[in-house]
Design a protein around this motif. Sequence first.
Motif, PDB file in Angstrom:
ATOM      1  N   ILE A  57       0.821  -1.228   0.000  1.00  0.00           N
ATOM      2  CA  ILE A  57       0.000   0.000   0.000  1.00  0.00           C
ATOM      3  C   ILE A  57       0.850   1.271   0.000  1.00  0.00           C
ATOM      4  N   ARG A  58       2.125   1.167   0.431  1.00  0.00           N
ATOM      5  CA  ARG A  58       2.966   2.371   0.374  1.00  0.00           C
ATOM      6  C   ARG A  58       3.101   2.874  -1.071  1.00  0.00           C
ATOM      7  N   PRO A  59       3.538   2.013  -2.018  1.00  0.00           N
ATOM      8  CA  PRO A  59       3.611   2.529  -3.398  1.00  0.00           C
ATOM      9  C   PRO A  59       2.251   2.918  -3.972  1.00  0.00           C
ATOM     10  N   ILE A  60       1.186   2.255  -3.496  1.00  0.00           N
ATOM     11  CA  ILE A  60      -0.146   2.658  -3.992  1.00  0.00           C
ATOM     12  C   ILE A  60      -0.422   4.098  -3.545  1.00  0.00           C
ATOM     13  N   HIS A  61      -0.159   4.381  -2.250  1.00  0.00           N
ATOM     14  CA  HIS A  61      -0.370   5.735  -1.727  1.00  0.00           C
ATOM     15  C   HIS A  61       0.433   6.756  -2.543  1.00  0.00           C
ATOM     16  N   VAL A  62       1.711   6.444  -2.729  1.00  0.00           N
ATOM     17  CA  VAL A  62       2.588   7.426  -3.375  1.00  0.00           C
ATOM     18  C   VAL A  62       2.183   7.644  -4.841  1.00  0.00           C
ATOM     19  N   LEU A  64      -0.725   7.173  -6.132  1.00  0.00           N
ATOM     20  CA  LEU A  64      -2.031   7.839  -6.219  1.00  0.00           C
ATOM     21  C   LEU A  64      -1.948   9.326  -5.927  1.00  0.00           C
ATOM     22  N   VAL A  65      -1.138   9.716  -4.922  1.00  0.00           N
ATOM     23  CA  VAL A  65      -1.057  11.163  -4.682  1.00  0.00           C
ATOM     24  C   VAL A  65      -0.414  11.864  -5.878  1.00  0.00           C
ATOM     25  N   LEU A  66       0.605  11.214  -6.479  1.00  0.00           N
ATOM     26  CA  LEU A  66       1.304  11.867  -7.588  1.00  0.00           C
ATOM     27  C   LEU A  66       0.448  11.904  -8.856  1.00  0.00           C
ATOM     28  N   ARG A 122      11.063  -0.493  -7.819  1.00  0.00           N
ATOM     29  CA  ARG A 122      11.985   0.655  -7.860  1.00  0.00           C
ATOM     30  C   ARG A 122      11.161   1.853  -7.435  1.00  0.00           C
ATOM     31  N   GLU A 123      11.625   2.629  -6.439  1.00  0.00           N
ATOM     32  CA  GLU A 123      10.783   3.679  -5.871  1.00  0.00           C
ATOM     33  C   GLU A 123      10.353   4.678  -6.949  1.00  0.00           C
ATOM     34  N   TYR A 124       9.093   5.046  -6.926  1.00  0.00           N
ATOM     35  CA  TYR A 124       8.442   5.937  -7.898  1.00  0.00           C
ATOM     36  C   TYR A 124       8.345   5.305  -9.288  1.00  0.00           C
ATOM     37  N   ALA A 125       8.894   4.072  -9.471  1.00  0.00           N
ATOM     38  CA  ALA A 125       8.810   3.408 -10.779  1.00  0.00           C
ATOM     39  C   ALA A 125       8.324   1.989 -10.558  1.00  0.00           C
ATOM     40  N   ALA A 343       8.990  15.394   1.743  1.00  0.00           N
ATOM     41  CA  ALA A 343       8.154  14.909   0.636  1.00  0.00           C
ATOM     42  C   ALA A 343       6.716  15.432   0.790  1.00  0.00           C
ATOM     43  N   HIS A 344       6.195  15.400   2.020  1.00  0.00           N
ATOM     44  CA  HIS A 344       4.811  15.859   2.212  1.00  0.00           C
ATOM     45  C   HIS A 344       4.687  17.376   2.052  1.00  0.00           C
ATOM     46  N   VAL A 345       5.694  18.143   2.520  1.00  0.00           N
ATOM     47  CA  VAL A 345       5.590  19.601   2.296  1.00  0.00           C
ATOM     48  C   VAL A 345       5.639  19.880   0.794  1.00  0.00           C
ATOM     49  N   LEU A 425       0.866  10.446  16.722  1.00  0.00           N
ATOM     50  CA  LEU A 425       0.514  11.833  16.410  1.00  0.00           C
ATOM     51  C   LEU A 425       0.332  12.010  14.903  1.00  0.00           C
ATOM     52  N   ARG A 426       1.189  11.359  14.140  1.00  0.00           N
ATOM     53  CA  ARG A 426       1.114  11.467  12.671  1.00  0.00           C
ATOM     54  C   ARG A 426      -0.214  10.935  12.144  1.00  0.00           C
ATOM     55  N   VAL A 427      -0.673   9.787  12.715  1.00  0.00           N
ATOM     56  CA  VAL A 427      -1.973   9.259  12.280  1.00  0.00           C
ATOM     57  C   VAL A 427      -3.086  10.251  12.634  1.00  0.00           C
ATOM     58  N   ILE A 429      -2.904  13.472  12.973  1.00  0.00           N
ATOM     59  CA  ILE A 429      -2.861  14.631  12.073  1.00  0.00           C
ATOM     60  C   ILE A 429      -3.334  14.225  10.675  1.00  0.00           C
ATOM     61  N   GLY A 430      -3.007  12.969  10.312  1.00  0.00           N
ATOM     62  CA  GLY A 430      -3.437  12.464   9.008  1.00  0.00           C
ATOM     63  C   GLY A 430      -4.950  12.516   8.856  1.00  0.00           C
ATOM     64  N   PHE A 431      -5.675  12.313   9.987  1.00  0.00           N
ATOM     65  CA  PHE A 431      -7.141  12.373   9.935  1.00  0.00           C
ATOM     66  C   PHE A 431      -7.600  13.723   9.387  1.00  0.00           C
TER      67      PHE A 431
HETATM   68  C1  HEM Z   1      -4.024  11.190   5.427  1.00  0.00           C
HETATM   69  C2  HEM Z   1      -2.936  11.781   5.106  1.00  0.00           C
HETATM   70  C3  HEM Z   1      -1.653  11.060   4.828  1.00  0.00           C
HETATM   71  C4  HEM Z   1      -1.033  10.103   5.547  1.00  0.00           C
HETATM   72  C5  HEM Z   1      -1.472   9.492   6.852  1.00  0.00           C
HETATM   73  C6  HEM Z   1       0.177   9.748   4.853  1.00  0.00           C
HETATM   74  C7  HEM Z   1       1.070   8.780   5.242  1.00  0.00           C
HETATM   75  C8  HEM Z   1       2.181   8.364   4.551  1.00  0.00           C
HETATM   76  C9  HEM Z   1       3.033   7.269   4.922  1.00  0.00           C
HETATM   77  C10 HEM Z   1       2.849   6.390   6.125  1.00  0.00           C
HETATM   78  C11 HEM Z   1       4.023   7.190   4.010  1.00  0.00           C
HETATM   79  C12 HEM Z   1       5.173   6.186   4.003  1.00  0.00           C
HETATM   80  C13 HEM Z   1       6.318   6.756   4.787  1.00  0.00           C
HETATM   81  C14 HEM Z   1       7.381   5.754   5.102  1.00  0.00           C
HETATM   82  O1  HEM Z   1       7.677   4.874   4.290  1.00  0.00           O
HETATM   83  O2  HEM Z   1       7.965   5.855   6.192  1.00  0.00           O
HETATM   84  C15 HEM Z   1       3.809   8.250   3.054  1.00  0.00           C
HETATM   85  C16 HEM Z   1       4.628   8.519   1.981  1.00  0.00           C
HETATM   86  C17 HEM Z   1       4.416   9.528   1.105  1.00  0.00           C
HETATM   87  N1  HEM Z   1       3.310  10.368   1.060  1.00  0.00           N
HETATM   88 FE1  HEM Z   1       1.806  10.440   2.376  1.00  0.00          FE
HETATM   89  N2  HEM Z   1       0.272  10.504   3.727  1.00  0.00           N
HETATM   90  C18 HEM Z   1      -0.838  11.301   3.665  1.00  0.00           C
HETATM   91  C19 HEM Z   1      -1.163  12.183   2.673  1.00  0.00           C
HETATM   92  C20 HEM Z   1      -0.343  12.474   1.613  1.00  0.00           C
HETATM   93  C21 HEM Z   1      -0.645  13.426   0.591  1.00  0.00           C
HETATM   94  C22 HEM Z   1      -1.964  14.177   0.494  1.00  0.00           C
HETATM   95  C23 HEM Z   1       0.432  13.478  -0.234  1.00  0.00           C
HETATM   96  C24 HEM Z   1       0.664  14.299  -1.443  1.00  0.00           C
HETATM   97  C25 HEM Z   1      -0.197  15.060  -2.038  1.00  0.00           C
HETATM   98  C26 HEM Z   1       1.405  12.507   0.239  1.00  0.00           C
HETATM   99  C27 HEM Z   1       2.625  12.248  -0.353  1.00  0.00           C
HETATM  100  C28 HEM Z   1       3.490  11.241   0.020  1.00  0.00           C
HETATM  101  C29 HEM Z   1       4.756  10.982  -0.635  1.00  0.00           C
HETATM  102  C30 HEM Z   1       5.343  11.730  -1.838  1.00  0.00           C
HETATM  103  C31 HEM Z   1       5.341   9.907   0.055  1.00  0.00           C
HETATM  104  C32 HEM Z   1       6.703   9.258  -0.248  1.00  0.00           C
HETATM  105  C33 HEM Z   1       7.697   9.818   0.743  1.00  0.00           C
HETATM  106  C34 HEM Z   1       9.100   9.348   0.535  1.00  0.00           C
HETATM  107  O3  HEM Z   1       9.321   8.383  -0.197  1.00  0.00           O
HETATM  108  O4  HEM Z   1      10.029   9.943   1.115  1.00  0.00           O
HETATM  109  N3  HEM Z   1       0.897  11.911   1.357  1.00  0.00           N
HETATM  110  N4  HEM Z   1       2.679   8.947   3.406  1.00  0.00           N
END
Ligand code: HEM
Length: 457
Positions: A57-62, A64-66, A122-125, A343-345, A425-427, A429-431
């Motif tokens: 799910i980590r690569p799915i998250h990344v 999908l946001v991108l 491969r990260e991002y790929a 990355a998040h900023v 705390l991160r979770v 704030i994530g809410f």
């Molecule tokens: C509910 C809000 C969010 C939560 C809880 C969350 C959580 C996470 C987590 C747990 C990871 C993996 C970090 C790790 O491997 O240690 C991650 C990675 C990442 N997230 Fe989020 N995220 C959220 C929202 C977003 C949003 C909205 C964006 C962009 C628009 C974003 C962009 C990214 C990116 C680019 C990475 C990769 C970071 C890296 O490889 O250094 N995330 N996020």
Amino acid sequence: MPGIPTEELESHLTARAFCLTSAVWFALATTVGMMAAGYLIAPDFMANIGFLQFGRIRPIHVNLVLFGFVTPGLLGAAHYYIPKLMRTPLYSQKLGLATVILWNITLVTGVIALSAGHTQAREYAELIWPVDVMVVAVFALVFVNMILTIRNRREPILYVSVWYACAAVVMTGTTYFIGNVVWRPDTGALTGIPDAILLWFYGHNIFGLLLTPLALGVAYYVIPKVTRNPLYSHSLSLLGFWGLLVVYTHIGTHHLLQVPVPTWLKVIAIVDSIAMVIPVMVFLINIWYTARDRLGEIHGDIAGKFVFTGTILYFFVSIQGSMMALPQVQRITHFNNWVVGHAHVGVLGFAGMIALGGLYYILPRITGKPLYSRFLADLQYWLVLIGVSGFTVVLTIVGLIQGNAWLNGETVYRVLPEIHPYYVLRVSIGFLIAAGAYVGLYNVVRTLFFNGETERP
Ligand code: HEM
Ligand code: HEM
């Protein structure tokens, strides 16, 4: 909005479809992000469900946001401003709509493949070869529509936003192809160090040559419109554009300073990462001078608020990034949550905020109706802003704890109890961010499909 001819409103189908795509995937991507963050505080959480493992799910998250949230949001705005600036309709709404549909099919296929464990690791790929081909195809389709619109233009001057949008689409199509080693379908990779160099050339350019130019293009359009000030300097805007292309394209090796890549490549990456201050400040001076004395207008306009905040966070993330390219700084910040904070900023605070600003700017103009609720848009603004600021503080602290422990030769598992509360705390704030995404989705859907003529408070 009253006064916009019906045929013009009908002609915004592509922009509407991109807006909806962005809002839907923003909500889904943050939901998946919450799951990933949940794993970091409770590793056994859903551990027996194969397709929801952290590694899947980590690569799915990344991805999908991108490719689900930020890029379609910014492209939605580009499909509005390019025809406006060129004083001609989009070349083909049918082609645009087909592109958005294929874009969504690509995302769904990518998510299914990743959750089933099909990855190129491969990260991002990570996406597998057939999905890579689809990604290159959708970028090619977007480019065809853009360039044919520009060919039909009635306006001889190409405003800088058009330059940025076209450059982003062409360069991403190309660097995606190279970075994903599309000519090797079996592995999607070279071997050894050359593969790492190629990967980070591409990986970095996802931020440098896709999100950054698309976001700057939107900012260059929205800020003069909202403030009703002409752009401070067209010469500076071109200097910033070429500066970005010259400096940003080849600094991906700053991700590999701890890796035995050739020293000359590291030196180029470090020097030009510092030199990034030039195009960044050229852009910011231009935009902030354009907005000078008009902060009231920006505050009063939700699109202006999102975009302007995005420019402030761009300043922050870029200065931080230049520092992070110094080997002395990376000794502490590499391999830990400092980078995740950065990355998040960058992706949410800068590019994501500007994507939301672009979306709120065009929504009333492509629907001909006021935004469903200004209150909900403001609420989303504060949820996302507080969320991304909170993420930055928490992840930076965690990064410093991890980095110092690493430097002192401490074992990883001894640090885990210390950082656990920060992960909780991160979770939390994530809410806020996830709630912001759902509030935004509701507002977008109501504005697109069910809106009456009156604006809610
Ligand atoms: C509910 C809000 C969010 C939560 C809880 C969350 C959580 C996470 C987590 C747990 C990871 C993996 C970090 C790790 O491997 O240690 C991650 C990675 C990442 N997230 Fe989020 N995220 C959220 C929202 C977003 C949003 C909205 C964006 C962009 C628009 C974003 C962009 C990214 C990116 C680019 C990475 C990769 C970071 C890296 O490889 O250094 N995330 N996020
Ligand atoms: C002057 C501008 C910037 C510079 C010099 C810069 C520099 C860096 C450096 C050196 C790293 C690697 C850190 C490490 O692994 O130790 C990094 C990571 C990252 N940067 Fe930036 N950055 C800049 C702007 C941005 C922007 C605007 C974005 C987003 C749009 C962004 C997104 C990211 C992401 C997502 C990562 C994490 C990559 C990973 O997964 O390892 N950066 N940046």
